[in-house]
Design a protein around this motif. Structure first.
Motif, PDB file in Angstrom:
ATOM      1  N   ASP A  32     -16.178 -38.123   0.772  1.00  0.00           N
ATOM      2  CA  ASP A  32     -17.716 -37.970   0.890  1.00  0.00           C
ATOM      3  C   ASP A  32     -18.255 -36.401   0.796  1.00  0.00           C
ATOM      4  N   GLY A  33     -17.300 -35.461   1.318  1.00  0.00           N
ATOM      5  CA  GLY A  33     -17.569 -34.102   1.108  1.00  0.00           C
ATOM      6  C   GLY A  33     -17.611 -33.484  -0.175  1.00  0.00           C
ATOM      7  N   MET A  34     -16.557 -34.093  -0.922  1.00  0.00           N
ATOM      8  CA  MET A  34     -16.373 -33.734  -2.253  1.00  0.00           C
ATOM      9  C   MET A  34     -17.604 -34.130  -3.075  1.00  0.00           C
ATOM     10  N   LEU A  35     -18.014 -35.493  -2.890  1.00  0.00           N
ATOM     11  CA  LEU A  35     -19.148 -36.197  -3.612  1.00  0.00           C
ATOM     12  C   LEU A  35     -20.318 -35.421  -3.281  1.00  0.00           C
ATOM     13  N   GLN A  36     -20.608 -34.768  -2.169  1.00  0.00           N
ATOM     14  CA  GLN A  36     -21.906 -34.120  -1.765  1.00  0.00           C
ATOM     15  C   GLN A  36     -21.924 -32.885  -2.483  1.00  0.00           C
ATOM     16  N   LYS A  37     -20.735 -31.965  -2.586  1.00  0.00           N
ATOM     17  CA  LYS A  37     -20.705 -30.928  -3.704  1.00  0.00           C
ATOM     18  C   LYS A  37     -21.123 -31.176  -5.139  1.00  0.00           C
ATOM     19  N   LEU A  38     -20.391 -32.339  -5.672  1.00  0.00           N
ATOM     20  CA  LEU A  38     -20.613 -32.888  -7.043  1.00  0.00           C
ATOM     21  C   LEU A  38     -22.190 -33.230  -7.043  1.00  0.00           C
ATOM     22  N   GLU A  78     -13.280 -19.166  -4.140  1.00  0.00           N
ATOM     23  CA  GLU A  78     -13.922 -19.769  -2.706  1.00  0.00           C
ATOM     24  C   GLU A  78     -14.073 -21.113  -2.752  1.00  0.00           C
ATOM     25  N   GLU A  79     -13.451 -21.912  -3.842  1.00  0.00           N
ATOM     26  CA  GLU A  79     -13.524 -23.275  -3.954  1.00  0.00           C
ATOM     27  C   GLU A  79     -14.966 -23.782  -4.298  1.00  0.00           C
ATOM     28  N   LYS A  80     -16.002 -22.959  -4.650  1.00  0.00           N
ATOM     29  CA  LYS A  80     -17.176 -23.233  -4.909  1.00  0.00           C
ATOM     30  C   LYS A  80     -17.126 -24.208  -6.278  1.00  0.00           C
ATOM     31  N   ILE A  81     -17.518 -25.425  -6.514  1.00  0.00           N
ATOM     32  CA  ILE A  81     -17.561 -26.189  -7.823  1.00  0.00           C
ATOM     33  C   ILE A  81     -18.693 -25.511  -8.811  1.00  0.00           C
ATOM     34  N   VAL A  82     -18.380 -25.128  -9.890  1.00  0.00           N
ATOM     35  CA  VAL A  82     -19.578 -24.650 -10.852  1.00  0.00           C
ATOM     36  C   VAL A  82     -19.705 -25.503 -11.792  1.00  0.00           C
ATOM     37  N   ALA A  83     -18.971 -26.656 -12.297  1.00  0.00           N
ATOM     38  CA  ALA A  83     -19.004 -27.840 -13.204  1.00  0.00           C
ATOM     39  C   ALA A  83     -17.962 -28.694 -12.867  1.00  0.00           C
ATOM     40  N   PHE A  84     -18.228 -29.957 -13.323  1.00  0.00           N
ATOM     41  CA  PHE A  84     -17.442 -31.104 -13.032  1.00  0.00           C
ATOM     42  C   PHE A  84     -17.575 -32.282 -14.390  1.00  0.00           C
TER      43      PHE A  84
END
Length: 205
Positions: A32-38, A78-84
């Motif tokens: 869920d934490g990853m989905l929040q970032k996405l 820093e593991e910030k997602i900039v695209a997916f």
């Protein structure tokens, strides 16, 4: 990736890698934490591009769906997602495909190419022989035969509201796809002239 016509892609990949970005693959179930970032990336993309979800040509961000799909991201140090993007079932043997492609406003130039190459490599490593990169509406009318077809070609090439279709074709052309034409059967010329308006309506959520 070989040849002079792929030089721009190679340069983009090299530049993005040198800036500390890398691609990652996440297998389901997605936390869920990853989905929040996405979801944050997706919402930022919709706002920045002033778009709604194009539900006819691609899916919407649906939490429960993405949780069960393989996700490829581009992240900084820093593991910030900039695209997916998310990989979805294709139902064609040996062929893979994807759905959403979303990026942040501060993502580096060329990040989509970077992520697509990561997708190609992932599919190849997992035994796929081909990838379906989707369709490009209204493009491919190189030799219009009548007034309605000429009108559609003009709309595709000259009218600003249809620029998305042209940009979509150009973005996919760089990967040297094998285009397969799709046809519409219609009774009279007026039906064909209504196609752009119909596409605009079905793209909406």
């Amino acid at each position: 990736m070989e040849g002079g016509n792929k030089k721009s892609i190679r340069n983009a990949l090299k530049k993005i890698s040198s800036e500390g970005f890398l691609s990652k693959v996440y297998k389901p179930p997605i936390p869920d934490g990853m989905l929040q970032k996405l979801e944050a990336v997706s919402e930022e993309w919709l706002v920045n591009t002033k778009r709604n979800e194009f539900v006819f040509s691609q899916g919407m961000f649906i939490w429960e769906e993405l949780k069960q799909q393989t996700i490829i991201t581009v992240e900084n140090a820093e593991e910030k997602i900039v695209a997916f993007l998310n990989i979805i079932p294709d139902h064609v043997k040996g062929e893979g495909t994807y759905d959403l492609i979303r990026k942040t406003a501060d993502a580096p130039n060329g990040v989509i190419d970077f992520m697509m190459i990561a997708l190609f490599n992932y599919l190849r490593e997992n035994g796929f022989q081909a990838i379906n990169i989707g369709f490009s509406p209204l493009s491919g009318l190189s030799n219009p035969h009548n007034f309605p077809e000429r009108s559609m070609k003009f709309a595709y090439e000259k009218i600003r509201s249809f620029s998305h279709y042209k940009g979509l074709r150009q973005a996919k052309e760089k990967f040297s796809p094998g285009w397969q034409p799709k046809y519409l059967v219609y009774e009279d010329d007026y039906d064909l002239l209504k196609v752009p308006a119909v596409l605009t309506q079905v793209f909406k959520p």
